[in-house]
Enzyme design. Structure first.
Site, PDB file in Angstrom:
ATOM      1  N   LYS A 196      75.050  63.179   3.524  1.00 35.82           N
ATOM      2  CA  LYS A 196      73.717  62.590   3.582  1.00 35.82           C
ATOM      3  C   LYS A 196      73.666  61.597   4.731  1.00 35.82           C
ATOM      4  CE  LYS A 196      70.509  59.742   0.961  1.00 35.82           C
ATOM      5  NZ  LYS A 196      70.142  59.228  -0.364  1.00 35.82           N
ATOM      6  N   LYS A 249      71.772  66.783   3.723  1.00 29.49           N
ATOM      7  CA  LYS A 249      70.458  66.147   3.740  1.00 29.49           C
ATOM      8  C   LYS A 249      70.321  65.250   4.947  1.00 29.49           C
ATOM      9  CE  LYS A 249      67.787  62.815   1.234  1.00 29.49           C
ATOM     10  NZ  LYS A 249      67.894  61.675   0.386  1.00 29.49           N
TER      11      LYS A 249
HETATM   12  C1  PBG Z   1      67.904  57.801  -2.902  1.00 30.23           C
HETATM   13  C2  PBG Z   1      67.331  58.945  -2.166  1.00 30.23           C
HETATM   14  C3  PBG Z   1      66.605  58.983  -0.961  1.00 30.23           C
HETATM   15  C4  PBG Z   1      66.162  60.296  -0.806  1.00 30.23           C
HETATM   16  C5  PBG Z   1      66.667  61.023  -1.872  1.00 30.23           C
HETATM   17  N1  PBG Z   1      67.399  60.182  -2.695  1.00 30.23           N
HETATM   18  C6  PBG Z   1      66.236  57.903  -0.033  1.00 30.23           C
HETATM   19  C7  PBG Z   1      67.235  57.187   0.760  1.00 30.23           C
HETATM   20  O1  PBG Z   1      68.422  57.503   0.774  1.00 30.23           O
HETATM   21  O2  PBG Z   1      66.823  56.230   1.396  1.00 30.23           O
HETATM   22  C8  PBG Z   1      65.284  60.809   0.308  1.00 30.23           C
HETATM   23  C9  PBG Z   1      64.485  62.047  -0.018  1.00 30.23           C
HETATM   24  C10 PBG Z   1      63.382  62.363   0.916  1.00 30.23           C
HETATM   25  O3  PBG Z   1      63.184  61.727   1.978  1.00 30.23           O
HETATM   26  O4  PBG Z   1      62.628  63.297   0.597  1.00 30.23           O
HETATM   27  N2  PBG Z   1      68.919  57.128  -2.332  1.00 30.23           N
END
Ligand code: PBG
Length: 325
Positions: A196, A249
């Site tokens: 991520k 992601k």
């Molecule tokens: C929680 C999380 C996030 C997303 C999914 N889980 C935000 C982040 O990491 O700031 C982002 C999902 C999206 O942008 O659709 N930590």
């Protein structure tokens, strides 16, 4: 064989023939739809930067769930917006929290729909960070593991089908796995947000989930966009620690990472087509600059072609409607 014997255009003569030789086929069965569960009653609040996406209170879920199920979508991914936020995100692991209530209601409404829960602190902390904050403003890795395990365990107790840790703390998959196993939940799979990135594409999500950090950013725990070898190390560790599904992601700017992860590990691989990717298409389409349906399908096909077995997408319902004809 060369031209003129060989003519690749022959197999593009008509739509039926093109479809017969299509190398990649989208299926509704690989789509996961994210839902934002808001505390309170009677709430169905549109997320401005994500047209078509709503924050819903628990009582509004049955209608939504029935629609998702009727479309053939097999799974939802839940995010919670709690009434109460504090420095330790205690609403995240309270047995009557929004997500815990939502899980029970969804499983009552539609037992076969797979309920996946996002496991992270940022929606539940008053500072908007993914865990406990150190004096220097960074997130305390090891102290945060305890909270994440409590959260995952409370989701499992409420009856979720899979947990999806999205915090990017080191060691969290093994830690959560151990805690789940000790408590009798060794059958609950972990879908790990393994690679991520610290991405600017999450902007609209932070409005939807009310989870923007109040200071600083997430760059000391989420990955740096230039890196792909590091993504393989992240995935390797999560697999070693017991991840059942690994996720990359965002999706679109990281198609090479999806491909590399799939080729290297052959694990069930998910991709998250994130909020910013959705918002860009919606905004351009609203201006009449692109054909929304075609761009949506092209993007979802690209993510699958890159190697994703599962795609988490805010387009899931729209894509399912199209695929159902
Ligand atoms: C929680 C999380 C996030 C997303 C999914 N889980 C935000 C982040 O990491 O700031 C982002 C999902 C999206 O942008 O659709 N930590």
């Amino acid at each position: 064989m060369r031209f003129p014997i060989s003519r690749l255009r022959r197999l593009r003569n008509n739509a039926v023939l093109r479809d017969m030789v299509a190398e990649t086929r989208l299926s509704i069965k690989e789509l996961i739809y994210p839902l934002f569960v808001h505390y309170g009653q009677g709430i169905r609040r549109p997320v401005e930067s994500m047209p078509g996406v709503f924050q819903l209170s628990v009582d509004q879920l049955p209608g939504e769930i029935k629609e998702i199920d009727a479309l053939g979508i097999p799974a939802v991914l839940l995010f919670g917006i709690p009434e109460h936020k504090d420095s330790r995100g205690s609403s995240a692991y309270s047995d009557d929290g929004v997500i815990q209530q939502a899980i029970k209601l969804i499983k009552d409404t539609c037992p076969h729909l797979q309920v996946i829960t996002d496991v992270c602190m940022c929606e539940y902390t008053d500072h908007g960070h993914c865990g406990i904050i150190n004096a220097d403003g960074t997130v305390d890795n090891d102290a945060t593991l305890e909270l994440l395990a409590l959260e995952a365990l409370s989701h499992a107790k409420a009856g979720c089908d899979l947990v999806a840790p999205s915090d990017m703390m080191d060691g969290r998959i093994g830690f959560i796995r151990e805690r789940l196993d000790e408590a009798g939940y060794s059958h609950v799979p972990i879908m790990s947000y393994a690679a991520k990135y610290a991405s600017a594409f999450y902007g609209p999500f932070r409005e939807a989930a009310d989870s923007a950090p109040q200071f600083g950013d997430r760059r000391t725990h989420q990955m740096d966009p230039p890196n792909v070898r590091e993504a393989l190390r992240e995935v390797y560790l999560d697999v070693e620690e017991g991840a059942d599904i690994v996720m990359v992601k965002p999706a679109l700017a990281y198609l090479d990472v999806i491909r590399a992860v799939k080729e290297r590990f052959g694990m069930p691989t998910a991709a998250y087509n994130v909020s910013g990717e959705y918002a860009m298409i919606k905004a351009a389409a609203a201006n009449g600059w692109i054909d929304e349906e075609r761009v949506m399908m092209e993007v979802l096909t690209a993510i699958k072609r890159a190697g994703a077995d599962l795609t988490i997408t805010y387009f899931a319902k729209d894509a399912a409607r199209l695929l159902n004809g």
